[in-house]
Design an enzyme around this catalytic site. Structure first.
Site, PDB file in Angstrom:
ATOM      1  N   LYS A  95       0.491   6.313  16.182  1.00 53.02           N
ATOM      2  CA  LYS A  95       1.228   5.055  16.073  1.00 53.02           C
ATOM      3  C   LYS A  95       1.923   5.016  14.712  1.00 53.02           C
ATOM      4  CE  LYS A  95       1.598   0.576  14.869  1.00 53.02           C
ATOM      5  NZ  LYS A  95       2.893   0.796  14.215  1.00 53.02           N
TER       6      LYS A  95
ATOM      7  N   GLY B 233      -1.903   3.121   4.730  1.00 57.09           N
ATOM      8  CA  GLY B 233      -1.133   1.884   4.695  1.00 57.09           C
ATOM      9  C   GLY B 233      -1.720   0.939   3.662  1.00 57.09           C
ATOM     10  N   SER B 234      -1.580  -0.333   3.918  1.00 53.57           N
ATOM     11  CA  SER B 234      -2.001  -1.325   2.925  1.00 53.57           C
ATOM     12  C   SER B 234      -3.518  -1.504   2.911  1.00 53.57           C
ATOM     13  CB  SER B 234      -1.334  -2.662   3.253  1.00 53.57           C
ATOM     14  OG  SER B 234      -1.756  -3.089   4.540  1.00 53.57           O
TER      15      SER B 234
ATOM     16  N   VAL C 155      -4.649  -3.980   5.814  1.00 55.78           N
ATOM     17  CA  VAL C 155      -4.847  -3.434   7.165  1.00 55.78           C
ATOM     18  C   VAL C 155      -5.983  -2.400   7.152  1.00 55.78           C
ATOM     19  CG1 VAL C 155      -3.765  -2.269   9.133  1.00 55.78           C
ATOM     20  CG2 VAL C 155      -2.453  -3.929   7.812  1.00 55.78           C
ATOM     21  N   GLY C 156      -6.124  -1.685   6.053  1.00 53.33           N
ATOM     22  CA  GLY C 156      -7.226  -0.721   5.946  1.00 53.33           C
ATOM     23  C   GLY C 156      -8.577  -1.402   6.146  1.00 53.33           C
TER      24      GLY C 156
ATOM     25  N   GLU D 113      -6.338   5.689   3.499  1.00 52.04           N
ATOM     26  CA  GLU D 113      -5.566   5.929   2.269  1.00 52.04           C
ATOM     27  C   GLU D 113      -4.707   4.703   2.048  1.00 52.04           C
ATOM     28  OE1 GLU D 113      -6.017   8.154   0.170  1.00 52.04           O
ATOM     29  OE2 GLU D 113      -7.152   9.627   1.318  1.00 52.04           O
TER      30      GLU D 113
ATOM     31  N   CYS E  22       2.701   5.602  -2.853  1.00 50.24           N
ATOM     32  CA  CYS E  22       1.367   5.100  -3.206  1.00 50.24           C
ATOM     33  C   CYS E  22       0.908   5.694  -4.522  1.00 50.24           C
ATOM     34  CB  CYS E  22       0.380   5.430  -2.101  1.00 50.24           C
ATOM     35  SG  CYS E  22       0.462   7.154  -1.621  1.00 50.24           S
TER      36      CYS E  22
ATOM     37  N   GLN F  16      10.708  -6.284   1.747  1.00 51.66           N
ATOM     38  CA  GLN F  16      10.245  -5.551   0.562  1.00 51.66           C
ATOM     39  C   GLN F  16      11.066  -5.937  -0.653  1.00 51.66           C
ATOM     40  OE1 GLN F  16       7.506  -3.304   0.447  1.00 51.66           O
ATOM     41  NE2 GLN F  16       7.853  -3.636  -1.730  1.00 51.66           N
TER      42      GLN F  16
ATOM     43  N   GLU G  73      -0.484  -4.284  -6.369  1.00 49.43           N
ATOM     44  CA  GLU G  73       0.502  -3.262  -6.014  1.00 49.43           C
ATOM     45  C   GLU G  73       1.804  -3.953  -5.616  1.00 49.43           C
ATOM     46  OE1 GLU G  73       0.181  -1.093  -2.262  1.00 49.43           O
ATOM     47  OE2 GLU G  73       0.507   0.746  -3.393  1.00 49.43           O
TER      48      GLU G  73
END
Ligand code: NAD
Length: 478
Positions: A171, A224-225, A228-229, A246, A280, A327, A379
């Site tokens: 995905k 990802g962020s 969501v992680g 990650e 990142c 963004q 971040e």
């Protein structure tokens, strides 16, 4: 315009495409890509589950040949795919082509790994018995990726997953389906059997969430962020499922009085602003000792004034647009917040107009920042960096470590003593001496610690930790 569809069990499915917009020129539609549903994701998992027994037992030469062919096909199309990548993500063309070459190298590396299975055969502590320790694939793996490396991150997850005999449901991020679709198409052309790799493009809340909720996934590899992680972790716990995360960074780049100034400036500017700061591993905290501070800031400002910001496909461009309107808005809000917090905006931070309508931002440099400021703790994920002045090396490393993140860290110094101490004591998964914080090799482990990463490392031979499980078999001669 052709509609690019999802791949389930070797069939392209779906009909209505969603436009993929070029951030360098919002009038340019890169292509139409289907958004799958939660049901599509469930069907893809089911297909992968059916394909797993055969693929997991496939002979090493078959997997090797498929991954090698994929590597060759990616490399042969590097200009075209690099252009597609830069068009949909916004990084300059040279970086887009470079990322495609990286994907080819990763498939080449893991094609080799197919032929180098590890294992141990050793005597038992019991008379007449022996022990074998082998690795087996874990099953069906969900691969969920972000938008900032549209082909390299999918490659560094999918290549080892397949090499070690797993099946995959992939995905990709909504903003960059083009590179993902092309990669899956290449793997299909390379001879991958139906169901072994399935692609479901679409929204995280639908497709991603359906993968998180699936009891049939043996593992999820997520980049990802941090937000969501955390969901991936929480959703995996009830199934005792393996997961690897990650996530974000707030990477420090330390500059000491004894640094070679041009080396320090080049590494800092590259770390903070290249790829529009959307890496990142980008450095957003430039921690600089007193004796070199003013010279360093002046030289960085000079260098920033010469940066060419523009359309990703123009030859002269060094920094492209940021990825989308949301963004850009986030970056500008942080620039305003930094000023409210009392940092001095020494350069940039405003939207730029170019010939084509796009999300262009003048890279921003703050000075007189303190590490406690929000702009030094959260971040931003854009071309925004803050200079933090410190007395000496001890204060520099303490400041570098004063963050909840721990992905990458850099130092510019000519001192062996400080370089050695920094490598040993900075709390990060990757450390760079006289090099930018971003830019890594593909044959060695990638990942961080603290809130930046969770689980085993990605890339190189360390990838086997996640994509395999260990079996210990005892035999008595009888
Ligand atoms: P994101 O977390 O918003 O999205 C990542 C992926 O998760 C996307 O495919 C998205 O659709 C999916 N997703 C969203 N909601 C979901 C849900 N409820 N369930 C399952 N999947 C869901 O991140 P992003 O904006 O695409 O990427 C930027 C972030 O990625 C930054 O924080 C950056 O630091 C991080 N990143 C980390 C690394 C690393 O290796 N540490 C590398 C690149 C990017």
């Amino acid at each position: 315009m052709t509609v690019h569809r999802n791949l389930i069990d070797g069939e392209w499915v779906g009909s209505e495409g969603v436009p993929n917009i070029n951030p360098s020129d919002t009038r340019d539609v890169v292509g139409l890509y289907v958004h799958g549903s939660a049901e599509d994701a469930r069907q893809a998992v089911a297909a992968a589950k059916v394909a797993f027994p055969k693929w997991s037992q496939s002979v090493l030469m078959e997997r090797h040949a498929i991954l090698r062919r994929a590597s060759d096909l990616i490399a042969a199309r590097k200009e075209e795919l690099g252009r597609l990548l830069s068009r949909e993500e916004g990084k300059p063309l040279a970086e887009g082509v470079g990322e495609v070459v990286r994907a080819a190298q990763i498939f080449d590396f893991f094609a080799g790994e197919c032929l180098r299975p590890g294992g141990e055969c050793l005597p038992s502590v019991r008379p007449g018995a022996s022990v074998e320790v082998t690795r087996e694939p874990i099953g069906v793996v969900g691969v969920i990726t972000p938008w900032n490396f549209p082909i390299a991150i999918p490659a560094w997850k999918i290549a080892p997953a397949l090499a070690y005999g797993n099946c995959v449901v992939f995905k990709p991020a909504e903003l960059v389906p083009g590179s993902a679709w092309a990669l899956v198409d290449i793997l299909r052309q390379s001879g991958l059997p139906d169901g072994v790799l399935n692609l479901i493009m679409g929204r995280g809340a639908d497709v991603g969430q359906a993968l998180l909720d699936s009891p049939d996934l043996a593992g999820i590899s997520f980049t990802g962020s941090t937000r969501v992680g955390a969901r991936v972790a929480a959703a995996s716990a009830p199934f005792q499922r393996k997961y690897q995360l990650e996530m974000g960074g707030k990477n420090p780049f330390v500059v000491l009085d004894d640094a070679d100034l041009p080396v320090a400036v080049e590494a800092a500017v590259n770390s903070a602003f290249f790829s529009a700061g959307q890496r990142c591993t980008a450095a957003s905290r430039l921690i600089v000792t007193d004796g070199i501070h003013d010279r360093f800031v002046a030289a960085v400002q000079d260098r920033m004034a010469g940066l060419a910001i523009g359309h990703a496909l123009e030859d002269s461009t060094q920094i492209g647009p940021v990825v989308d309107e949301a963004q850009l808005g986030q970056d500008i809000r942080y620039v305003e917040l930094g000023q409210q917090e009392g940092a001095r905006l020494a350069h940039g931070g405003h939207r730029l107009d170019r010939e084509t309508p796009g999300f262009y931002l003048q890279p921003a440099l703050f000075t007189e920042a303190t590490n406690a400021m929000t702009i030094c703790q959260e971040e931003i994920f854009g071309p925004v960096a803050a200079v933090i002045r410190v007395r000496d090396y001890d204060e520099a490393i303490a400041t570098a470590n004063d963050t909840r993140f721990g992905l990458s860290a850099g130092i510019a110094t000519t001192s062996l003593k400080y370089a050695s101490h920094f490598k040993r004591n900075v709390q990060a998964g990757m450390v760079m001496v006289n090099l930018p914080t971003a830019g890594v090799d593909f044959h060695v482990p990638f990942g961080g610690r603290k809130s930046s990463s969770y689980g085993s490392r990605e890339q190189g031979r360390y990838a086997a930790e996640f994509y395999t499980t260990v079996k210990t078999a005892y035999t008595h001669a009888g």
